[in-house]
Design a protein around this motif. Structure first.
Motif, PDB file in Angstrom:
ATOM      1  N   THR A   1      19.274  50.134   0.835  1.00  0.00           N
ATOM      2  CA  THR A   1      18.948  50.367  -0.570  1.00  0.00           C
ATOM      3  C   THR A   1      18.516  51.812  -0.783  1.00  0.00           C
ATOM      4  O   THR A   1      18.880  52.446  -1.785  1.00  0.00           O
ATOM      5  CB  THR A   1      17.846  49.400  -1.012  1.00  0.00           C
ATOM      6  OG1 THR A   1      18.273  48.047  -0.776  1.00  0.00           O
ATOM      7  CG2 THR A   1      17.543  49.573  -2.488  1.00  0.00           C
TER       8      THR A   1
ATOM      9  N   LEU B   1      23.389  51.948  -0.681  1.00  0.00           N
ATOM     10  CA  LEU B   1      24.499  51.168  -0.129  1.00  0.00           C
ATOM     11  C   LEU B   1      24.388  49.713  -0.545  1.00  0.00           C
ATOM     12  O   LEU B   1      23.281  49.197  -0.762  1.00  0.00           O
ATOM     13  CB  LEU B   1      24.511  51.252   1.399  1.00  0.00           C
ATOM     14  CG  LEU B   1      24.634  52.635   2.026  1.00  0.00           C
ATOM     15  CD1 LEU B   1      24.580  52.525   3.548  1.00  0.00           C
ATOM     16  CD2 LEU B   1      25.912  53.315   1.585  1.00  0.00           C
ATOM     17  N   ASP B   2      25.538  49.075  -0.629  1.00  0.00           N
ATOM     18  CA  ASP B   2      25.595  47.635  -0.923  1.00  0.00           C
ATOM     19  C   ASP B   2      25.719  46.895   0.406  1.00  0.00           C
ATOM     20  O   ASP B   2      26.796  46.830   0.996  1.00  0.00           O
ATOM     21  CB  ASP B   2      26.794  47.345  -1.833  1.00  0.00           C
ATOM     22  CG  ASP B   2      26.887  45.859  -2.186  1.00  0.00           C
ATOM     23  OD1 ASP B   2      25.936  45.110  -1.856  1.00  0.00           O
ATOM     24  OD2 ASP B   2      27.913  45.458  -2.759  1.00  0.00           O
TER      25      ASP B   2
ATOM     26  N   GLY C   1      25.835  43.536   2.265  1.00  0.00           N
ATOM     27  CA  GLY C   1      26.103  42.146   1.960  1.00  0.00           C
ATOM     28  C   GLY C   1      26.269  41.314   3.216  1.00  0.00           C
ATOM     29  O   GLY C   1      26.380  41.821   4.329  1.00  0.00           O
TER      30      GLY C   1
ATOM     31  N   VAL D   1      29.827  50.367   0.851  1.00  0.00           N
ATOM     32  CA  VAL D   1      29.588  48.937   1.046  1.00  0.00           C
ATOM     33  C   VAL D   1      29.596  48.645   2.551  1.00  0.00           C
ATOM     34  O   VAL D   1      30.483  49.098   3.277  1.00  0.00           O
ATOM     35  CB  VAL D   1      30.668  48.083   0.350  1.00  0.00           C
ATOM     36  CG1 VAL D   1      30.424  46.597   0.611  1.00  0.00           C
ATOM     37  CG2 VAL D   1      30.687  48.376  -1.147  1.00  0.00           C
TER      38      VAL D   1
ATOM     39  N   THR E   1      29.231  45.220   5.087  1.00  0.00           N
ATOM     40  CA  THR E   1      29.268  43.755   5.077  1.00  0.00           C
ATOM     41  C   THR E   1      29.120  43.225   6.500  1.00  0.00           C
ATOM     42  O   THR E   1      29.783  43.706   7.419  1.00  0.00           O
ATOM     43  CB  THR E   1      30.582  43.237   4.474  1.00  0.00           C
ATOM     44  OG1 THR E   1      30.765  43.806   3.169  1.00  0.00           O
ATOM     45  CG2 THR E   1      30.564  41.719   4.365  1.00  0.00           C
TER      46      THR E   1
ATOM     47  N   ASP F   1      32.466  48.479   7.161  1.00  0.00           N
ATOM     48  CA  ASP F   1      31.987  49.494   6.216  1.00  0.00           C
ATOM     49  C   ASP F   1      33.179  50.259   5.670  1.00  0.00           C
ATOM     50  O   ASP F   1      34.301  50.127   6.167  1.00  0.00           O
ATOM     51  CB  ASP F   1      30.998  50.441   6.903  1.00  0.00           C
ATOM     52  CG  ASP F   1      31.623  51.240   8.024  1.00  0.00           C
ATOM     53  OD1 ASP F   1      32.469  52.113   7.732  1.00  0.00           O
ATOM     54  OD2 ASP F   1      31.279  50.994   9.200  1.00  0.00           O
TER      55      ASP F   1
END
Length: 482
Positions: free
Chosen positions: A353, A357-358, A360, A395, A397, A418
């Motif tokens: 954060t 960045l996201d 997930g 992002v 994940t 990423d």
């Protein structure tokens, strides 16, 4: 190695057998030749008796000479019925008595001559001699089809070559089987060494090896002991050094963090005062604010340096623990990968954060057998790398679950994906090496994250692969468990 030795031994044993077989053929021929010489001497001894059997010339011109076979000639023809014959001719070669096929050139002297004649599928040995008889000077000939040399030549394939060939083939198969059985312990030893884990340096049982191989096994055990001692010393040094560095680095980092917070509180604005850059001397207040801002920058750099050093010490310790052979003695446990991924999401959420960045999570319930703290270290390094090298706004994940393998059976997997700069394809094998970083890569990495992840992956019998991320960019790191 063993197949080459088997071939060499087979050749070294079969070739002398071939040589012995050839010697046997030659000796057999010599034996037949000696018997043939004796056979010729027998025919030669019968020639005077055949000449003496011609008693008188013919009474009339068209009649043959008077013949009365001597007992030795009569016995010879009776005992070799069907394989013998004789003839009596004049000096012009005209047949007077006996068989027409028993012929030959008329000798010019009284010395006996020998030759072979083929008749009725039988090869006859023929003795011819010119001499005085009761009917004058005639040429007598005596034929014998029991010549050992001729029989040997006719039965060469059946009596000599074929038995020797069968013997050689049987000996070759027997030698091949014997050599294979003799080398079986060596093959078992080679397979046992090949199946060993790279970290398994335990000694080989010398008592289970043949006497001829024990010196080799003893040398291997000695080499294993030296390599094990050296590797153990290196691991112990890295672990001790990393462990000793953690405490002072943690204290230094805490102190620097406190200084950074105090400096931030004392400097509301990170920008220098407006009169600080002017050519005229700044005011006393401007000098103080400029010194505070510069001090904050220096403390920030020092804080980043201590963080990198602390991370390096932590990674060195993790690498040493992942590489230690003591893991074999620790029983593996059932690890819930889903819970592990959720806890890592909470751990790295603030860092992601703060960088915009996201982060997930895409997960399914899945369990694997292994060491939980090592698997946590593996995923921590992968997620930390992804956050470190992904640009703001990107992002990251984390995925886990089950996926069908090549055998059609479901296998557990973990992925960290990423959309950062990624790793070029020709560099993907090298980034798994310790302390290697892709040239031109940004961030403040140490080159140990992927190396630690790869080491932990191999400890668990899994595979780690690097691929291109989504939309042709970024990096996709996949760990597939067996």
């Amino acid at each position: 190695m063993t197949s080459d030795l088997r071939t060499r031994l087979l050749l070294m044993l079969v070739l002398p057998l071939c040589l012995l077989a050839m010697v046997g053929v030659w000796l057999d021929y010599r034996s037949a030749d000696e018997a043939a010489v004796q056979h010729d001497q027998r025919l030669l001894r019968l020639m005077p008796a055949l000449a003496d059997s011609v008693l008188a010339p013919p009474i009339h011109d068209n009649e043959p000479p008077l013949l009365l076979l001597a007992p030795p000639i009569e016995d010879f023809l009776r005992l070799n019925a069907g394989f013998s014959g004789y003839s009596v001719r004049n000096t012009a070669g005209l047949l007077l008595l006996g068989d027409e096929w028993v012929n030959g050139t008329v000798p010019t002297t009284q010395a006996p001559e020998f030759h072979s004649v083929e008749y009725g599928g039988v090869t006859y040995r023929v003795a011819v001699q010119r001499g005085r008889t009761g009917a004058g000077e005639l040429v007598v000939a005596l034929a014998d089809g029991s010549d050992p040399r001729q029989k040997w030549a006719q039965q060469l394939l059946l009596r000599v070559l074929l038995p020797n060939l069968v013997l050689l083939m049987a000996a070759g198969f027997a030698i091949h089987w014997a050599v294979r059985q003799a080398f079986k312990p060596l093959v078992v030893l080679a397979e046992a060494v090949e199946r060993r884990s790279p970290r398994d340096l335990s000694p080989i049982d010398e008592a289970a090896s043949p006497d001829e191989v024990r010196p080799l096994v003893h040398s291997l055990n000695h080499l294993f002991a030296l390599v094990n001692a050296q590797a153990e010393g290196q691991r112990r040094f890295v672990a001790d050094a990393a462990h000793q560095l953690r405490t002072p680095l943690a204290g230094l980092q805490a102190q620097v963090e406190a200084w950074a917070m105090m400096a931030k509180a004392a400097a509301p604005s990170r920008s220098l005062p407006s009169d600080f850059d002017k050519k005229q001397p700044p005011t006393q207040e401007g000098q103080a604010q400029g010194a505070i801002v510069l001090g904050v920058d220096q403390i920030e750099k020092l804080r980043n340096a201590t963080r990198r050093t602390s991370q390096l010490a932590h990674q060195l310790l993790a690498l040493s623990r992942a590489d230690a052979r003591s893991l074999d003695a620790q029983p593996p446990q059932r690890v819930d990968i889903k819970d592990l991924c959720e806890s890592l999401l909470e751990t790295f959420l603030d860092a992601a954060t703060g960088k915009g960045l996201d982060l997930g999570l895409d997960m399914q319930p899945v369990h694997v057998t292994g060491h939980g703290w090592l698997l946590r270290e593996l995923l921590s390094n992968l997620v930390d790398n992804a956050i470190r090298y992904t640009q703001p706004g990107g992002v990251v994940t984390i995925r886990c679950g089950l996926r069908l393998g090549r055998t059609g059976l479901p296998k557990a997997f973990v992925e960290v994906e990423d959309d950062g700069p990624g790793v070029p394809e020709d560099e993907r094998a090298r980034v798994l090496q310790r302390f290697y970083r892709v040239p031109g890569a940004g961030g403040e990495g140490t080159g140990l994250g992927l190396a630690i992840a790869d080491e932990i992956t191999r400890v668990h019998g899994a595979t780690l692969t690097l691929d291109q991320g989504p939309h042709g960019r970024g990096l996709l790191v996949t760990v597939r468990f067996a």
